[in-house]
Design an enzyme around this catalytic site. Structure first.
Site, PDB file in Angstrom:
ATOM      1  N   HIS A 148       0.830  -1.105  -0.013  1.00 14.20           N
ATOM      2  CA  HIS A 148      -0.093  -0.034  -0.053  1.00 14.20           C
ATOM      3  C   HIS A 148       0.690   1.205   0.170  1.00 14.20           C
ATOM      4  O   HIS A 148       0.199   2.382   0.152  1.00 14.20           O
ATOM      5  CB  HIS A 148      -0.951  -0.110   1.164  1.00 14.20           C
ATOM      6  CG  HIS A 148      -2.225   0.686   1.052  1.00 14.20           C
ATOM      7  ND1 HIS A 148      -2.937   1.410   1.717  1.00 14.20           N
ATOM      8  CD2 HIS A 148      -3.186   0.703   0.083  1.00 14.20           C
ATOM      9  CE1 HIS A 148      -3.972   2.015   1.157  1.00 14.20           C
ATOM     10  NE2 HIS A 148      -4.157   1.512   0.255  1.00 14.20           N
ATOM     11  N   LYS A 150       3.082   4.436  -1.216  1.00 10.76           N
ATOM     12  CA  LYS A 150       3.141   5.498  -2.075  1.00 10.76           C
ATOM     13  C   LYS A 150       4.136   6.439  -2.136  1.00 10.76           C
ATOM     14  O   LYS A 150       4.148   7.428  -1.595  1.00 10.76           O
ATOM     15  CB  LYS A 150       1.784   6.415  -2.171  1.00 10.76           C
ATOM     16  CG  LYS A 150       0.222   5.540  -2.156  1.00 10.76           C
ATOM     17  CD  LYS A 150      -0.350   5.775  -1.118  1.00 10.76           C
ATOM     18  CE  LYS A 150      -1.813   5.001  -1.314  1.00 10.76           C
ATOM     19  NZ  LYS A 150      -1.941   3.980  -0.239  1.00 10.76           N
ATOM     20  N   ASP A 155      17.104   9.814  -7.392  1.00  8.88           N
ATOM     21  CA  ASP A 155      18.774   9.844  -7.588  1.00  8.88           C
ATOM     22  C   ASP A 155      19.025   9.596  -6.093  1.00  8.88           C
ATOM     23  O   ASP A 155      20.113  10.163  -5.691  1.00  8.88           O
ATOM     24  CB  ASP A 155      19.220  11.156  -7.838  1.00  8.88           C
ATOM     25  CG  ASP A 155      18.960  11.518  -9.379  1.00  8.88           C
ATOM     26  OD1 ASP A 155      18.791  10.645 -10.051  1.00  8.88           O
ATOM     27  OD2 ASP A 155      18.966  12.704  -9.440  1.00  8.88           O
TER      28      ASP A 155
END
Ligand SMILES: [Zn+2]
Length: 219
Positions: A148, A150, A155
Site C-alpha cells: 500500500h 506510495k 537519485d
C-alpha cells in the site's frame, strides 16, 4: 588574580557566543540547501506539457489552461529532475502524465525500478504493463496483504511520499498530500524499505524457492 579570572570568564562567554552563532549559521546554511516541499491535491486541471518540453507552452494548442503551476506540475518537475535513478513504490499507477514522465526518464537512460501491488497492477488503465513493455524493471508484490506504499526516491537523494496514488482520480479529485524532502534521515529508511521489498519479490529468488519446494515434494 581577579583580573585573570575575569579575562578567562569573558573568553569563555565569547567562545560560547561564537560557537552558538556558528551553529546557527550552519543550521541556516543546511536548511537552505535541504529541499522540503508539501503539495496538496486535487491539483488544478491545467496543461502540463511545459514540464516535459520547456518553452513549449506557447506552442501547445490543447484546450486546457496554460502557464499555470499546479501540484501536478510541481510533482512532475521533481520526478523529471532524476538524472541517475528513480525508484517507484506504488499501490496503484494509472496516471498517464506520471507514466509519461517515467518513460521519458527511461528513454534518457535513467535507471528505473518500479514496485507495485500484484492485484492492482492488473486493473484496467494500469500503466505497469506499459512500463514493463518499455523495458523498465517492474516487480509486483505478491504477498497476501496489500503493498500500500506510495513513495518514490529520485537519485537516492529526494523522497516523494504521501497519500497520493499515481492515478487520475487521486490527482484530480481526491484530497491527498505529498511530502517532498531531501532530509537524509527521512530519505535513507525509504531507500532501505524499497530495497527490502525489491529483494523480497525477486523472481529468480522465488523461482529458487519453487524449485526447492518441488524438490522437497519429489523427495
Ligand atoms: Zn496544452
Amino acid at each position: 588574580m581577579m583580573v585573570t579570572m575575569k579575562v578567562v570568564g569573558l573568553g569563555i562567554v565569547a567562545l560560547t557566543v561564537s560557537l552558538e552563532l556558528f551553529g546557527w549559521f550552519l543550521s541556516r546554511l543546511r536548511s537552505r540547501r535541504t529541499l522540503n516541499e508539501v503539495l496538496f491535491f486535487p491539483s488544478k486541471v491545467a496543461c502540463v506539457e511545459h514540464t516535459f518540453t520547456p518553452n513549449s507552452h506557447h506552442s501547445c494548442c490543447c484546450s486546457l489552461p496554460h502557464s499555470v503551476e499546479t501540484s501536478l506540475s510541481h510533482l512532475l518537475r521533481r520526478i523529471l529532475s532524476a538524472s541517475t535513478s528513480l525508484d517507484v513504490c506504488l499501490f496503484s499507477f494509472s496516471n498517464m502524465d506520471l507514466s509519461r514522465a517515467v518513460l521519458l526518464l527511461h528513454s534518457k537512460g535513467v535507471s528505473i525500478r518500479v514496485i507495485s501491488d500484484k492485484d492492482y497492477s492488473a486493473i484496467t488503465g494500469s500503466q505497469i504493463g506499459i512500463l514493463r513493455k518499455a523495458g523498465i524493471s517492474v516487480r509486483c508484490d505478491g504477498s497476501s496483504v496489500h503493498m500500500h506504499h506510495k513513495f518514490a526516491v529520485v537519485d537516492s537523494r529526494l523522497l516523494i511520499t504521501g497519500s497520493l496514488n499515481w492515478t487520475l482520480t487521486a490527482v484530480q479529485n481526491n484530497k491527498e498530500n505529498v511530502l517532498i524532502t531531501e532530509e537524509p534521515d527521512l530519505v535513507k529508511p525509504f531507500i532501505q524499505e524499497f530495497q527490502r521489498i525489491w529483494l523480497l519479490n525477486d523472481p529468480a529468488q522465488n523461482y529458487q524457492n519453487i524449485k526447492l519446494i518441488s524438490t522437497v515434494q519429489e523427495a
